[in-house]
Design a protein around this motif. Sequence first.
Motif, PDB file in Angstrom:
ATOM      1  N   THR A 207       0.819  -1.210   0.000  1.00  0.00           N
ATOM      2  CA  THR A 207       0.000   0.000   0.000  1.00  0.00           C
ATOM      3  C   THR A 207       0.854   1.263   0.000  1.00  0.00           C
ATOM      4  O   THR A 207       2.018   1.253   0.427  1.00  0.00           O
ATOM      5  N   ASN A 208       0.259   2.335  -0.508  1.00  0.00           N
ATOM      6  CA  ASN A 208       0.847   3.640  -0.299  1.00  0.00           C
ATOM      7  C   ASN A 208      -0.272   4.666  -0.150  1.00  0.00           C
ATOM      8  O   ASN A 208      -1.360   4.494  -0.707  1.00  0.00           O
ATOM      9  N   TYR A 209      -0.010   5.674   0.650  1.00  0.00           N
ATOM     10  CA  TYR A 209      -1.017   6.656   1.034  1.00  0.00           C
ATOM     11  C   TYR A 209      -0.498   8.072   0.817  1.00  0.00           C
ATOM     12  O   TYR A 209       0.692   8.344   0.949  1.00  0.00           O
ATOM     13  N   ALA A 210      -1.419   8.969   0.558  1.00  0.00           N
ATOM     14  CA  ALA A 210      -1.079  10.379   0.583  1.00  0.00           C
ATOM     15  C   ALA A 210      -0.723  10.763   2.019  1.00  0.00           C
ATOM     16  O   ALA A 210      -1.313  10.234   2.978  1.00  0.00           O
ATOM     17  N   ASP A 211       0.234  11.657   2.181  1.00  0.00           N
ATOM     18  CA  ASP A 211       0.647  12.063   3.525  1.00  0.00           C
ATOM     19  C   ASP A 211      -0.528  12.584   4.344  1.00  0.00           C
ATOM     20  O   ASP A 211      -0.590  12.386   5.564  1.00  0.00           O
ATOM     21  N   SER A 212      -1.468  13.242   3.687  1.00  0.00           N
ATOM     22  CA  SER A 212      -2.579  13.879   4.384  1.00  0.00           C
ATOM     23  C   SER A 212      -3.547  12.888   5.020  1.00  0.00           C
ATOM     24  O   SER A 212      -4.353  13.269   5.875  1.00  0.00           O
ATOM     25  N   VAL A 213      -3.484  11.618   4.600  1.00  0.00           N
ATOM     26  CA  VAL A 213      -4.433  10.627   5.135  1.00  0.00           C
ATOM     27  C   VAL A 213      -3.758   9.518   5.931  1.00  0.00           C
ATOM     28  O   VAL A 213      -4.449   8.662   6.501  1.00  0.00           O
ATOM     29  N   LYS A 214      -2.435   9.513   5.965  1.00  0.00           N
ATOM     30  CA  LYS A 214      -1.714   8.453   6.688  1.00  0.00           C
ATOM     31  C   LYS A 214      -2.143   8.432   8.154  1.00  0.00           C
ATOM     32  O   LYS A 214      -2.236   9.464   8.811  1.00  0.00           O
ATOM     33  N   GLY A 215      -2.399   7.227   8.637  1.00  0.00           N
ATOM     34  CA  GLY A 215      -2.814   7.067  10.023  1.00  0.00           C
ATOM     35  C   GLY A 215      -4.312   7.226  10.240  1.00  0.00           C
ATOM     36  O   GLY A 215      -4.816   6.924  11.321  1.00  0.00           O
ATOM     37  N   ARG A 216      -5.022   7.709   9.217  1.00  0.00           N
ATOM     38  CA  ARG A 216      -6.475   7.887   9.347  1.00  0.00           C
ATOM     39  C   ARG A 216      -7.250   6.981   8.383  1.00  0.00           C
ATOM     40  O   ARG A 216      -8.352   6.529   8.717  1.00  0.00           O
ATOM     41  N   PHE A 217      -6.703   6.766   7.199  1.00  0.00           N
ATOM     42  CA  PHE A 217      -7.378   5.955   6.182  1.00  0.00           C
ATOM     43  C   PHE A 217      -6.663   4.617   6.028  1.00  0.00           C
ATOM     44  O   PHE A 217      -5.436   4.536   6.159  1.00  0.00           O
ATOM     45  N   THR A 218      -7.437   3.590   5.706  1.00  0.00           N
ATOM     46  CA  THR A 218      -6.870   2.263   5.440  1.00  0.00           C
ATOM     47  C   THR A 218      -7.497   1.697   4.183  1.00  0.00           C
ATOM     48  O   THR A 218      -8.727   1.626   4.059  1.00  0.00           O
ATOM     49  N   ILE A 219      -6.640   1.286   3.250  1.00  0.00           N
ATOM     50  CA  ILE A 219      -7.114   0.664   2.018  1.00  0.00           C
ATOM     51  C   ILE A 219      -6.911  -0.846   2.115  1.00  0.00           C
ATOM     52  O   ILE A 219      -5.920  -1.314   2.679  1.00  0.00           O
ATOM     53  N   SER A 220      -7.872  -1.591   1.580  1.00  0.00           N
ATOM     54  CA  SER A 220      -7.767  -3.046   1.555  1.00  0.00           C
ATOM     55  C   SER A 220      -8.459  -3.557   0.293  1.00  0.00           C
ATOM     56  O   SER A 220      -9.219  -2.823  -0.344  1.00  0.00           O
ATOM     57  N   ARG A 221      -8.193  -4.806  -0.040  1.00  0.00           N
ATOM     58  CA  ARG A 221      -8.824  -5.380  -1.222  1.00  0.00           C
ATOM     59  C   ARG A 221      -9.093  -6.856  -1.015  1.00  0.00           C
ATOM     60  O   ARG A 221      -8.434  -7.519  -0.219  1.00  0.00           O
ATOM     61  N   ASP A 222     -10.063  -7.329  -1.789  1.00  0.00           N
ATOM     62  CA  ASP A 222     -10.389  -8.753  -1.824  1.00  0.00           C
ATOM     63  C   ASP A 222     -10.213  -9.175  -3.274  1.00  0.00           C
ATOM     64  O   ASP A 222     -11.053  -8.850  -4.117  1.00  0.00           O
ATOM     65  N   ASN A 223      -9.135  -9.868  -3.563  1.00  0.00           N
ATOM     66  CA  ASN A 223      -8.836 -10.219  -4.955  1.00  0.00           C
ATOM     67  C   ASN A 223      -9.876 -11.169  -5.537  1.00  0.00           C
ATOM     68  O   ASN A 223     -10.224 -11.076  -6.710  1.00  0.00           O
ATOM     69  N   ALA A 224     -10.375 -12.075  -4.735  1.00  0.00           N
ATOM     70  CA  ALA A 224     -11.356 -13.041  -5.231  1.00  0.00           C
ATOM     71  C   ALA A 224     -12.657 -12.337  -5.617  1.00  0.00           C
ATOM     72  O   ALA A 224     -13.292 -12.695  -6.623  1.00  0.00           O
ATOM     73  N   ARG A 225     -13.054 -11.344  -4.848  1.00  0.00           N
ATOM     74  CA  ARG A 225     -14.295 -10.622  -5.128  1.00  0.00           C
ATOM     75  C   ARG A 225     -14.077  -9.396  -6.004  1.00  0.00           C
ATOM     76  O   ARG A 225     -15.044  -8.741  -6.396  1.00  0.00           O
ATOM     77  N   LYS A 226     -12.815  -9.069  -6.292  1.00  0.00           N
ATOM     78  CA  LYS A 226     -12.490  -7.926  -7.146  1.00  0.00           C
ATOM     79  C   LYS A 226     -13.029  -6.624  -6.535  1.00  0.00           C
ATOM     80  O   LYS A 226     -13.661  -5.802  -7.227  1.00  0.00           O
ATOM     81  N   THR A 227     -12.800  -6.478  -5.254  1.00  0.00           N
ATOM     82  CA  THR A 227     -13.259  -5.274  -4.571  1.00  0.00           C
ATOM     83  C   THR A 227     -12.098  -4.568  -3.874  1.00  0.00           C
ATOM     84  O   THR A 227     -11.096  -5.200  -3.505  1.00  0.00           O
ATOM     85  N   VAL A 228     -12.249  -3.271  -3.705  1.00  0.00           N
ATOM     86  CA  VAL A 228     -11.301  -2.473  -2.937  1.00  0.00           C
ATOM     87  C   VAL A 228     -12.101  -1.587  -2.009  1.00  0.00           C
ATOM     88  O   VAL A 228     -13.164  -1.065  -2.394  1.00  0.00           O
ATOM     89  N   THR A 229     -11.604  -1.429  -0.789  1.00  0.00           N
ATOM     90  CA  THR A 229     -12.324  -0.696   0.242  1.00  0.00           C
ATOM     91  C   THR A 229     -11.418   0.368   0.846  1.00  0.00           C
ATOM     92  O   THR A 229     -10.209   0.154   0.995  1.00  0.00           O
ATOM     93  N   LEU A 230     -12.006   1.493   1.183  1.00  0.00           N
ATOM     94  CA  LEU A 230     -11.264   2.563   1.852  1.00  0.00           C
ATOM     95  C   LEU A 230     -11.990   2.884   3.157  1.00  0.00           C
ATOM     96  O   LEU A 230     -13.120   3.401   3.129  1.00  0.00           O
ATOM     97  N   GLN A 231     -11.378   2.555   4.267  1.00  0.00           N
ATOM     98  CA  GLN A 231     -11.915   2.899   5.578  1.00  0.00           C
ATOM     99  C   GLN A 231     -11.339   4.261   5.969  1.00  0.00           C
ATOM    100  O   GLN A 231     -10.119   4.413   6.068  1.00  0.00           O
ATOM    101  N   MET A 232     -12.225   5.220   6.198  1.00  0.00           N
ATOM    102  CA  MET A 232     -11.804   6.582   6.500  1.00  0.00           C
ATOM    103  C   MET A 232     -12.241   6.943   7.914  1.00  0.00           C
ATOM    104  O   MET A 232     -13.445   6.961   8.201  1.00  0.00           O
TER     105      MET A 232
END
Length: 121
Positions: free
Chosen positions: A57-82
Amino acid sequence: QVQLVESGGGLVQPGGSLRLSCAASGSIGSINDMGWYRQAPGKQRELVARISNGGSTNYADSVKGRFTISRDNARKTVTLQMNSLKPEDTAVYYCNADVRRRGWGRYDDYWGQGTQVTVSS
């Protein structure tokens, strides 16, 4: 054809949380990187977070520590927890994916339609 469909935007108070989801569908052979970008009024679209198919993963400095990105390859989904949202996070958020269509030899960039996130009291 390949489609990216986002969900989860809305209005939230400062300090609150939102979860954005994006599902890829269509004639997909494989997906490389997936990510989230955002565009505020009068500003250029900017990277929020990206994740490789291996989970790097990589994040913009402005969101580091607050946002989390994850993905499910089998379901072809990506999620952003803010979390700990701030008024300056207000923007249209776009899902992005680097996709190789089934039967094709190259990867192309695909974008979702965007979902509005508004952080305001």
